[in-house]
Design a protein around this motif. Structure first.
Motif, PDB file in Angstrom:
ATOM      1  N   LYS A   4       0.834  -1.192   0.000  1.00 14.27           N
ATOM      2  CA  LYS A   4       0.000   0.000   0.000  1.00 14.27           C
ATOM      3  C   LYS A   4       0.873   1.248   0.000  1.00 14.27           C
ATOM      4  CE  LYS A   4      -3.902   2.122   2.389  1.00 14.27           C
ATOM      5  NZ  LYS A   4      -4.838   2.002   3.527  1.00 14.27           N
ATOM      6  N   ARG A   5       0.524   2.214  -0.820  1.00 17.92           N
ATOM      7  CA  ARG A   5       1.271   3.451  -0.851  1.00 17.92           C
ATOM      8  C   ARG A   5       0.307   4.595  -1.106  1.00 17.92           C
ATOM      9  NH1 ARG A   5       2.041   5.307  -6.003  1.00 17.92           N
ATOM     10  NH2 ARG A   5       1.554   3.868  -7.699  1.00 17.92           N
ATOM     11  N   SER A   6       0.712   5.779  -0.688  1.00 10.24           N
ATOM     12  CA  SER A   6      -0.140   6.943  -0.885  1.00 10.24           C
ATOM     13  C   SER A   6      -0.041   7.416  -2.327  1.00 10.24           C
ATOM     14  CB  SER A   6       0.282   8.070   0.062  1.00 10.24           C
ATOM     15  OG  SER A   6       1.616   8.455  -0.205  1.00 10.24           O
ATOM     16  N   THR A   7      -1.128   7.898  -2.859  1.00 13.33           N
ATOM     17  CA  THR A   7      -1.179   8.385  -4.227  1.00 13.33           C
ATOM     18  C   THR A   7      -1.603   9.840  -4.201  1.00 13.33           C
ATOM     19  OG1 THR A   7      -1.835   6.187  -4.986  1.00 13.33           O
ATOM     20  CG2 THR A   7      -2.168   8.004  -6.509  1.00 13.33           C
ATOM     21  N   TRP A   8      -0.794  10.673  -4.833  1.00 12.56           N
ATOM     22  CA  TRP A   8      -1.083  12.101  -4.912  1.00 12.56           C
ATOM     23  C   TRP A   8      -1.617  12.420  -6.292  1.00 12.56           C
ATOM     24  CZ3 TRP A   8       0.407  16.002  -1.166  1.00 12.56           C
ATOM     25  CH2 TRP A   8       0.918  15.463   0.016  1.00 12.56           C
ATOM     26  N   PHE A   9      -2.761  13.082  -6.333  1.00 12.82           N
ATOM     27  CA  PHE A   9      -3.362  13.460  -7.603  1.00 12.82           C
ATOM     28  C   PHE A   9      -3.219  14.970  -7.793  1.00 12.82           C
ATOM     29  CE2 PHE A   9      -5.268   9.340  -6.893  1.00 12.82           C
ATOM     30  CZ  PHE A   9      -5.259   8.785  -8.170  1.00 12.82           C
ATOM     31  N   LEU A  10      -2.045  15.345  -8.275  1.00 10.32           N
ATOM     32  CA  LEU A  10      -1.739  16.727  -8.620  1.00 10.32           C
ATOM     33  C   LEU A  10      -1.462  16.784 -10.118  1.00 10.32           C
ATOM     34  CD1 LEU A  10       0.683  17.509  -5.671  1.00 10.32           C
ATOM     35  CD2 LEU A  10      -1.664  18.336  -5.909  1.00 10.32           C
ATOM     36  N   PRO A  11      -1.637  17.951 -10.743  1.00 12.23           N
ATOM     37  CA  PRO A  11      -1.365  18.050 -12.194  1.00 12.23           C
ATOM     38  C   PRO A  11       0.056  17.618 -12.508  1.00 12.23           C
ATOM     39  CG  PRO A  11      -2.530  20.001 -11.432  1.00 12.23           C
ATOM     40  CD  PRO A  11      -2.145  19.227 -10.198  1.00 12.23           C
ATOM     41  N   ARG A  12       0.206  16.670 -13.437  1.00 12.48           N
ATOM     42  CA  ARG A  12       1.529  16.173 -13.808  1.00 12.48           C
ATOM     43  C   ARG A  12       1.892  16.532 -15.244  1.00 12.48           C
ATOM     44  NH1 ARG A  12       0.746  10.000 -12.552  1.00 12.48           N
ATOM     45  NH2 ARG A  12      -1.275  10.534 -13.461  1.00 12.48           N
ATOM     46  N   GLU A  13       0.952  17.043 -15.986  1.00 10.16           N
ATOM     47  CA  GLU A  13       1.202  17.384 -17.386  1.00 10.16           C
ATOM     48  C   GLU A  13       1.700  18.823 -17.451  1.00 10.16           C
ATOM     49  OE1 GLU A  13      -2.455  16.621 -19.377  1.00 10.16           O
ATOM     50  OE2 GLU A  13      -2.596  14.572 -18.635  1.00 10.16           O
ATOM     51  N   HIS A  14       3.003  18.973 -17.516  1.00 13.03           N
ATOM     52  CA  HIS A  14       3.599  20.301 -17.420  1.00 13.03           C
ATOM     53  C   HIS A  14       3.181  21.208 -18.587  1.00 13.03           C
ATOM     54  CE1 HIS A  14       5.837  18.704 -14.119  1.00 13.03           C
ATOM     55  NE2 HIS A  14       6.478  17.825 -14.874  1.00 13.03           N
ATOM     56  N   GLY A  15       3.060  20.614 -19.779  1.00 13.16           N
ATOM     57  CA  GLY A  15       2.628  21.404 -20.929  1.00 13.16           C
ATOM     58  C   GLY A  15       1.217  21.947 -20.751  1.00 13.16           C
ATOM     59  N   ALA A  16       0.328  21.093 -20.265  1.00 16.53           N
ATOM     60  CA  ALA A  16      -1.053  21.518 -20.040  1.00 16.53           C
ATOM     61  C   ALA A  16      -1.133  22.576 -18.945  1.00 16.53           C
ATOM     62  CB  ALA A  16      -1.918  20.312 -19.674  1.00 16.53           C
ATOM     63  N   THR A  17      -0.330  22.382 -17.894  1.00 20.74           N
ATOM     64  CA  THR A  17      -0.325  23.364 -16.812  1.00 20.74           C
ATOM     65  C   THR A  17       0.144  24.722 -17.305  1.00 20.74           C
ATOM     66  OG1 THR A  17       0.150  21.582 -15.232  1.00 20.74           O
ATOM     67  CG2 THR A  17       0.530  23.839 -14.495  1.00 20.74           C
ATOM     68  N   ALA A  18       1.175  24.722 -18.148  1.00 19.94           N
ATOM     69  CA  ALA A  18       1.677  25.989 -18.707  1.00 19.94           C
ATOM     70  C   ALA A  18       0.629  26.631 -19.611  1.00 19.94           C
ATOM     71  CB  ALA A  18       2.967  25.738 -19.487  1.00 19.94           C
ATOM     72  N   MET A  19      -0.062  25.815 -20.406  1.00 20.42           N
ATOM     73  CA  MET A  19      -1.086  26.361 -21.301  1.00 20.42           C
ATOM     74  C   MET A  19      -2.280  26.916 -20.534  1.00 20.42           C
ATOM     75  SD  MET A  19      -1.307  24.038 -24.761  1.00 20.42           S
ATOM     76  CE  MET A  19      -0.955  22.425 -24.080  1.00 20.42           C
ATOM     77  N   LEU A  20      -2.478  26.440 -19.315  1.00 17.98           N
ATOM     78  CA  LEU A  20      -3.579  26.931 -18.491  1.00 17.98           C
ATOM     79  C   LEU A  20      -3.226  28.242 -17.799  1.00 17.98           C
ATOM     80  CD1 LEU A  20      -6.412  26.381 -17.209  1.00 17.98           C
ATOM     81  CD2 LEU A  20      -5.171  25.246 -15.351  1.00 17.98           C
ATOM     82  N   PHE A  21      -2.014  28.311 -17.229  1.00 16.90           N
ATOM     83  CA  PHE A  21      -1.671  29.448 -16.379  1.00 16.90           C
ATOM     84  C   PHE A  21      -0.992  30.602 -17.113  1.00 16.90           C
ATOM     85  CE2 PHE A  21      -2.237  26.156 -13.135  1.00 16.90           C
ATOM     86  CZ  PHE A  21      -3.111  26.834 -12.292  1.00 16.90           C
ATOM     87  N   THR A  22      -0.356  30.334 -18.241  1.00 14.81           N
ATOM     88  CA  THR A  22       0.233  31.440 -19.012  1.00 14.81           C
ATOM     89  C   THR A  22      -0.828  32.450 -19.443  1.00 14.81           C
ATOM     90  OG1 THR A  22       2.081  30.072 -19.787  1.00 14.81           O
ATOM     91  CG2 THR A  22       1.552  32.039 -21.075  1.00 14.81           C
ATOM     92  N   PRO A  23      -1.973  32.018 -19.987  1.00 14.25           N
ATOM     93  CA  PRO A  23      -3.013  32.996 -20.340  1.00 14.25           C
ATOM     94  C   PRO A  23      -3.546  33.763 -19.128  1.00 14.25           C
ATOM     95  CG  PRO A  23      -3.421  30.912 -21.438  1.00 14.25           C
ATOM     96  CD  PRO A  23      -2.351  30.662 -20.425  1.00 14.25           C
ATOM     97  N   ILE A  24      -3.596  33.110 -17.964  1.00 14.86           N
ATOM     98  CA  ILE A  24      -4.071  33.787 -16.756  1.00 14.86           C
ATOM     99  C   ILE A  24      -3.133  34.928 -16.390  1.00 14.86           C
ATOM    100  CG2 ILE A  24      -4.407  33.517 -14.270  1.00 14.86           C
ATOM    101  CD1 ILE A  24      -5.507  30.738 -14.793  1.00 14.86           C
ATOM    102  N   VAL A  25      -1.834  34.650 -16.424  1.00  9.42           N
ATOM    103  CA  VAL A  25      -0.848  35.685 -16.101  1.00  9.42           C
ATOM    104  C   VAL A  25      -0.912  36.821 -17.119  1.00  9.42           C
ATOM    105  CG1 VAL A  25       1.615  36.170 -15.883  1.00  9.42           C
ATOM    106  CG2 VAL A  25       0.675  34.059 -14.928  1.00  9.42           C
ATOM    107  N   CYS A  26      -0.982  36.468 -18.397  1.00  7.04           N
ATOM    108  CA  CYS A  26      -1.047  37.493 -19.455  1.00  7.04           C
ATOM    109  C   CYS A  26      -2.279  38.381 -19.273  1.00  7.04           C
ATOM    110  CB  CYS A  26      -1.081  36.834 -20.826  1.00  7.04           C
ATOM    111  SG  CYS A  26       0.444  36.002 -21.305  1.00  7.04           S
TER     112      CYS A  26
END
Length: 283
Positions: A15-37
């Protein structure tokens, strides 16, 4: 830019703990770059912009646990250990998304809230279905994802100004065009790398599609120049040169051995420079 595929084993030794955080770095950048802009270009600040960030992050992060739960329901025949963790993380991200949504509902026009909320819901269902079928590397899906993720600029404009400013539509379009070219160039690189390990020549489909996308960027740059938007034209030309150089290097076997992590870092640097030039051009 390519989305990763999550692979879950059928047997876990312990048994091990599983973390569900965004792992797709490209998708994360495509989401937050427009927010910053959009936040910078709005020339103002409201606390509801923080709710936009948390809502966007929660919506993106909730995808992976939802995929696990969908696979448990429709694909897997036995109970998987990560399903319990996925349920907890899904509940947590959903609570954060609802709380953020309530803040946005109080500050956005109702029609805009309904339209964007419906769009997020529809795309989330599509993304889950695509991932459950292991089709997340589909080019059309990735291009649609780029357009959907880049629309976070519209949400930021709504939070900052109470409306979608005209410049924000252009920001969304220009970011989505650049992301599309990046996706096609990456697929061309992957085809070239596969061809290195076989006797068959590399497929040219994605390479030609990438070249067509660069032609579209060039047309946009010419139009921007004609309307005296020099910084926007410069941003487009920078993207064209960067991706054209990448396509040229893909003919070199040694260059194709460059680790994909390094390729991703270069792509992120190019996208960041492109975004900065767009901010200057739309200021």
């Amino acid at each position: 830019m390519a989305t990763e595929s999550a692979v879950f084993g059928t047997v876990r030794p312990q048994k091990r703990s599983t973390w569900f955080l965004p792992r797709e770095h490209g998708a994360t950048a495509m989401l937050f770059t427009p927010i910053v802009c959009a936040a910078i270009l709005s020339h103002t600040w409201r606390w509801s912009e923080l709710a936009t960030v948390t809502a966007a992050f929660a919506a993106l992060a909730a995808k992976d646990p939802m995929v696990v739960l969908a696979r448990q329901r429709f694909v897997w025949k036995q109970w998987h250990e990560e399903t319990s963790a996925a349920m907890r993380w899904f509940v947590g991200w959903t609570v954060l998304l609802i709380l953020s949504g309530l803040v946005l509902l109080a500050s956005w026009p109702f029609k805009a809230t309904a339209a964007l909320g419906l769009g997020v819901a529809v795309f989330s269902v599509l993304a889950i279905a695509i991932n459950v079928r292991n089709r997340q590397r589909s080019t059309l899906f990735q291009i649609a994802s780029a357009a959907a993720l880049s629309s976070s600029s519209l949400a930021t404009s709504l939070s900052a100004t109470g409306k979608i400013a005209p410049w924000c539509w252009w920001l969304w379009l220009l970011l989505a065009l650049q992301a599309t070219s990046g996706i096609l160039v990456v697929h061309a690189r992957l085809d070239a790398r596969i061809a290195l390990r076989s006797t068959a020549p590399a497929r040219e489909n994605y390479r030609r599609a990438a070249q067509i996308s660069l032609l579209a960027l060039a047309c946009a740059a010419v139009i921007a120049t004609a309307f005296h938007h020099g910084w926007i034209a410069l941003a487009l030309f920078v993207a064209i040169l960067g991706y054209a150089y990448d396509l040229h290097r893909q003919r070199n076997a040694e260059a194709l051995q460059l680790p994909l992590k390094s390729v991703g870092q270069r792509a992120l640097a190019l996208s960041s420079l492109y975004a900065v030039l767009l901010i200057i051009g739309l200021w």
